[in-house]
Design an enzyme around this catalytic site. Structure first.
Site, short mmCIF file in Angstrom:
data_model
loop_
_atom_site.label_atom_id
_atom_site.label_comp_id
_atom_site.label_asym_id
_atom_site.label_seq_id
_atom_site.Cartn_x
_atom_site.Cartn_y
_atom_site.Cartn_z
CB SER A 99 -0.76 0.06 1.36
OG SER A 99 -0.23 -0.10 2.39
N GLY A 147 -2.01 -4.21 1.14
CA GLY A 147 -2.36 -5.28 1.77
C GLY A 147 -1.24 -6.45 1.49
CG ASN A 187 0.92 -5.19 4.46
OD1 ASN A 187 0.56 -4.59 5.48
ND2 ASN A 187 0.98 -5.02 3.38
CG ASP A 229 -3.49 4.77 8.39
OD1 ASP A 229 -2.64 5.51 8.42
OD2 ASP A 229 -3.52 3.92 7.28
CG HIS A 248 -1.05 3.79 4.78
ND1 HIS A 248 -1.91 3.32 5.62
CD2 HIS A 248 -0.65 2.75 4.05
CE1 HIS A 248 -1.97 1.90 5.23
NE2 HIS A 248 -1.07 1.54 4.04
#
Length: 229
Positions: A45, A82, A110, A197, A200
């Protein structure tokens, strides 16, 4: 006896033929590297531009940065939100088209967030680098740093993946994707460059990350050899 007009015609015709031959010679002698260099950016991502407007993602901003540097480069966004290292490996073959001249690998975040085995992440990243090496591609490996959530041993094993593999496969290394933010003197300013979040970067954060990544991409481009079509 030849008339002056005949001589002039023959001279003009000869000069025209010579000019055409020179033009054809220049066309066929033009170096193959005059074509844009194609760089595939394989990632998750962070590469895909999660949560950002299309023009604000990492690849578009990197593309613009390289253009400002006067580089004729096409950066292909092969980021999938993801994705783990296993996911990146599974789509390596179809991501590396025959036009690919260089490879950027940004994966592992991830795996880390899910607490997956560092050995598994290492094996997948090594397979990706082997695939790029087999194609003769110069490569840039973008590193990640694990937090202390999973303990000091996990962090040490995970953090060592990137410098170890870069040295083993001769890849250009960016030690830490987030270094331009985490190394800022003002933590509040760094926090302001992240999305809600906390994972990012926002558009301004990406801009700062590209400023750190860009010179490494220039180093990567310096390793791209001219090729024959």
């Amino acid at each position: 006896m030849l008339h002056l007009s005949t001589l002039r015609f023959r001279y003009a015709s000869g000069r025209a033929i010579r000019n055409v031959c020179m033009a054809v010679g220049l066309i066929f002698s033009a170096p193959a590297w005059a074509e844009p260099i194609t760089v595939v950016a394989l990632g998750d991502s962070l590469m895909a531009g999660y949560g950002l407007a299309p023009e604000a993602g990492l690849v578009p901003q990197l593309q613009a940065w390289l253009t400002e540097q006067g580089r004729d480069v096409v950066v292909v966004n092969a980021g999938v939100s993801g994705d783990t290292t296993a996911g990146g490996l599974s789509r390596l073959d179809w991501s590396l088209t025959p036009e690919t001249d260089a490879l950027i690998v940004e994966l592992g975040g991830n795996d880390m967030l899910r607490g997956l085995s560092p050995e598994e992440a290492r094996a997948n990243l090594e397979a990706i680098l082997k695939g790029g090496q087999a194609r003769g591609l110069p490569m840039l490996l973008v590193g990640m740093k694990a937090p202390g959530n999973f303990g000091a041993d996990y962090k040490a094993r995970f953090d060592a993946i990137y410098p170890d593999l870069a040295a083993q496969y001769g890849a250009v290394l960016l030690p830490s994707f987030f270094a331009p933010l985490t190394e800022m003197a003002d933590p509040a300013a760094a926090h302001a460059m992240m999305q809600a979040d906390g994972i990012h970067p926002n558009a301004e954060g990406v801009k700062k990350i590209v400023a750190g990544l860009g010179p490494k991409v220039l180093e990567l481009l310096g390793r791209v050899k001219s090729f024959s079509p």
